[in-house]
Motif scaffolding. Sequence first.
Motif, mmCIF file in Angstrom:
data_model
loop_
_atom_site.group_PDB
_atom_site.id
_atom_site.type_symbol
_atom_site.label_atom_id
_atom_site.label_comp_id
_atom_site.label_asym_id
_atom_site.label_seq_id
_atom_site.Cartn_x
_atom_site.Cartn_y
_atom_site.Cartn_z
ATOM 1 N N TYR A 167 20.232 -16.574 -0.870
ATOM 2 C CA TYR A 167 19.059 -16.784 -1.737
ATOM 3 C C TYR A 167 18.126 -17.839 -1.340
ATOM 4 O O TYR A 167 18.247 -18.758 -0.566
ATOM 5 C CB TYR A 167 19.799 -17.716 -2.933
ATOM 6 N N LYS A 168 16.658 -17.379 -1.514
ATOM 7 C CA LYS A 168 15.731 -18.048 -0.684
ATOM 8 C C LYS A 168 14.961 -18.851 -1.691
ATOM 9 O O LYS A 168 14.903 -18.572 -3.074
ATOM 10 C CB LYS A 168 14.679 -17.068 -0.206
ATOM 11 N N GLY A 226 15.268 -24.080 -5.012
ATOM 12 C CA GLY A 226 14.955 -25.146 -3.907
ATOM 13 C C GLY A 226 15.530 -24.812 -2.472
ATOM 14 O O GLY A 226 16.239 -23.974 -2.328
ATOM 15 N N ASP A 227 14.874 -25.525 -1.553
ATOM 16 C CA ASP A 227 15.448 -25.494 -0.191
ATOM 17 C C ASP A 227 16.737 -25.541 0.020
ATOM 18 O O ASP A 227 17.298 -24.990 0.829
ATOM 19 C CB ASP A 227 14.594 -26.426 0.660
ATOM 20 N N HIS A 228 17.457 -26.623 -0.715
ATOM 21 C CA HIS A 228 18.761 -26.899 -0.268
ATOM 22 C C HIS A 228 19.652 -25.652 -0.825
ATOM 23 O O HIS A 228 20.769 -25.474 -0.566
ATOM 24 C CB HIS A 228 19.111 -28.044 -1.150
ATOM 25 N N MET A 229 19.248 -24.705 -1.927
ATOM 26 C CA MET A 229 19.919 -23.540 -2.397
ATOM 27 C C MET A 229 19.841 -22.545 -1.071
ATOM 28 O O MET A 229 20.805 -22.104 -0.800
ATOM 29 C CB MET A 229 19.243 -22.948 -3.500
ATOM 30 N N GLU A 230 18.846 -22.526 -0.304
ATOM 31 C CA GLU A 230 18.829 -21.767 0.600
ATOM 32 C C GLU A 230 19.336 -22.052 1.602
ATOM 33 O O GLU A 230 20.092 -21.298 2.411
ATOM 34 C CB GLU A 230 17.258 -21.676 1.170
ATOM 35 N N ILE A 231 19.607 -23.564 1.928
ATOM 36 C CA ILE A 231 20.245 -24.055 3.217
ATOM 37 C C ILE A 231 21.976 -23.503 2.874
ATOM 38 O O ILE A 231 22.726 -23.178 3.594
ATOM 39 C CB ILE A 231 20.169 -25.235 3.238
ATOM 40 N N LEU A 232 22.236 -24.221 1.574
ATOM 41 C CA LEU A 232 24.003 -23.980 1.267
ATOM 42 C C LEU A 232 24.371 -22.414 1.240
ATOM 43 O O LEU A 232 25.656 -22.246 1.410
ATOM 44 C CB LEU A 232 24.058 -24.703 0.067
ATOM 45 N N THR A 233 23.351 -21.598 0.865
ATOM 46 C CA THR A 233 23.714 -20.229 0.821
ATOM 47 C C THR A 233 23.479 -19.428 2.087
ATOM 48 O O THR A 233 23.771 -18.333 2.247
ATOM 49 C CB THR A 233 22.911 -19.357 -0.040
ATOM 50 N N ASN A 234 23.078 -20.228 3.265
ATOM 51 C CA ASN A 234 22.891 -19.534 4.454
ATOM 52 C C ASN A 234 21.855 -18.619 4.350
ATOM 53 O O ASN A 234 21.724 -17.616 5.162
ATOM 54 C CB ASN A 234 24.014 -19.150 4.998
ATOM 55 N N GLY A 235 20.655 -18.662 3.518
ATOM 56 C CA GLY A 235 19.649 -17.756 3.389
ATOM 57 C C GLY A 235 20.009 -16.720 2.580
ATOM 58 O O GLY A 235 18.940 -15.869 2.400
ATOM 59 N N ILE A 277 21.566 -12.898 -12.840
ATOM 60 C CA ILE A 277 20.989 -14.323 -11.979
ATOM 61 C C ILE A 277 21.091 -14.058 -10.486
ATOM 62 O O ILE A 277 20.322 -14.297 -9.776
ATOM 63 C CB ILE A 277 22.102 -15.561 -12.622
ATOM 64 N N GLY A 278 22.222 -13.482 -9.902
ATOM 65 C CA GLY A 278 22.402 -12.998 -8.508
ATOM 66 C C GLY A 278 21.080 -12.399 -8.006
ATOM 67 O O GLY A 278 20.743 -12.535 -7.159
ATOM 68 N N ASN A 279 20.902 -11.488 -8.775
ATOM 69 C CA ASN A 279 19.776 -10.377 -8.380
ATOM 70 C C ASN A 279 18.508 -11.330 -8.467
ATOM 71 O O ASN A 279 17.752 -11.075 -7.555
ATOM 72 C CB ASN A 279 19.759 -9.073 -9.399
ATOM 73 N N ALA A 280 18.187 -11.975 -9.544
ATOM 74 C CA ALA A 280 17.013 -12.776 -9.649
ATOM 75 C C ALA A 280 17.009 -13.920 -8.289
ATOM 76 O O ALA A 280 15.820 -14.092 -7.845
ATOM 77 C CB ALA A 280 16.980 -13.538 -10.981
ATOM 78 N N CYS A 281 18.074 -14.311 -8.006
ATOM 79 C CA CYS A 281 18.023 -15.516 -7.270
ATOM 80 C C CYS A 281 17.836 -14.675 -5.652
ATOM 81 O O CYS A 281 16.876 -15.166 -4.757
ATOM 82 C CB CYS A 281 19.416 -16.219 -6.801
ATOM 83 N N ARG A 282 18.270 -13.682 -5.564
ATOM 84 C CA ARG A 282 18.199 -12.875 -4.034
ATOM 85 C C ARG A 282 16.922 -12.267 -3.973
ATOM 86 O O ARG A 282 16.136 -12.151 -2.988
ATOM 87 C CB ARG A 282 19.251 -11.787 -4.128
ATOM 88 N N ASP A 283 16.179 -11.426 -5.074
ATOM 89 C CA ASP A 283 15.038 -10.860 -4.905
ATOM 90 C C ASP A 283 13.894 -11.563 -5.356
ATOM 91 O O ASP A 283 12.721 -11.165 -4.755
ATOM 92 C CB ASP A 283 14.909 -9.664 -6.074
ATOM 93 N N TRP A 284 13.910 -12.551 -6.207
ATOM 94 C CA TRP A 284 12.759 -13.474 -6.373
ATOM 95 C C TRP A 284 12.782 -15.133 -6.110
ATOM 96 O O TRP A 284 11.762 -15.470 -5.870
ATOM 97 C CB TRP A 284 12.493 -13.413 -8.051
ATOM 98 N N GLY A 285 13.949 -15.444 -6.227
ATOM 99 C CA GLY A 285 14.100 -16.833 -5.990
ATOM 100 C C GLY A 285 13.551 -17.611 -7.223
ATOM 101 O O GLY A 285 13.208 -18.962 -7.407
#
Length: 341
Positions: free
Chosen positions: A267-268, A256-265, A60-68
């Motif tokens: 996860y995009k 979503g955008d708020h995932m990117e915000i809360l992870t400080n970028g 899951i972490g790899n997919a969030c980081r590499d693909w979103g």
Amino acid sequence: MFSIKSQVESGCLTSVPPKYVFDKSSSNCISSEAETIPTIDVSLLTFGTPDQRSKVIQDIGNACRDWGFFMIINHGVPETLRDEMLKGCQNFFNLTEEEKKEFSGKQLFDPISYGTSFNTNIDTSFFWRDYLKVWVHPNFRAPHKPAGFSETVREYSKRSREVASELVRGISESLGLEERYIEKTYDLEVGSQLLVVNMYPPCPEPEVAIGLPPHTDHGILTLLMQNELSGLQVMHNGKWVPVNDPPPNSFLVNMGDHMEILTNGKYKSVVHRAVVNNKETRISLGTAYGPPLDTVVSPAPELVDCESYGSAYRGIKYRDYLVLQKANHLDSKSCLDRVRI
């Protein structure tokens, strides 16, 4: 404003009206390679061995980081319920225009809103879609027509929310945080859940129109399902990757955008778009999960490297972010760019 469905069914459209012509030339590079979109068996989060659970959290972490973006299987939402939901949505759009007008929302946060395009007051090009938006949590609402639709929406919303909660816990752990960190910090148990049903009727010239332009979603994550027709494309490594032939009974998941915000970028949020076809109607159901509307979302302190870059985004109320998005053109990450530091 006439729905695009009514215009198509009038039999008068042999070409795309000028107002619906959309310029894709600046971002129309389609990936020619066979991309393998990550597929996650989410049942392993609950029922897997410790090693299996650890591996799926890493995936899951790899997919969030590499693909979103990724697809999930074995999520526990019955296929019969998904089919009922798709059928109910089709039946809603098959109501007469007069019946559907009852649900035409006037304000952004109206519990139920039926309409066309995105924001016809500011859209320079209209989008080839009609939509139904329903705020289903924390306070449940749904159209009372067609018969039985509200009950189906309630059950589907409940079951899909359970899936989203399980995913958020896995994502939290993939970031090295406590399992319920995101859930607790951003009050997701009483958070917002917005159901968006999109109908994309056949288009006489699909090459010059767009269902939805390149954009990202607000919220923590979106669960998406669709009928048998493809049309979703996600941006990966600068090229559009068509999401064709997803596994049966799967959900598509995008950050979503708020995932990117809360992870400080870390996860995009993923840029994606909906293209149209000239043969059949495509229906998609996206459910966006976010915090309560008045919750301020800012980077989690545990994920901010103060010695290097610090916070990359300023905190913003979820409500204010949605207002900002609605007041501007739907254009890639333009809304998120406004809260970058």
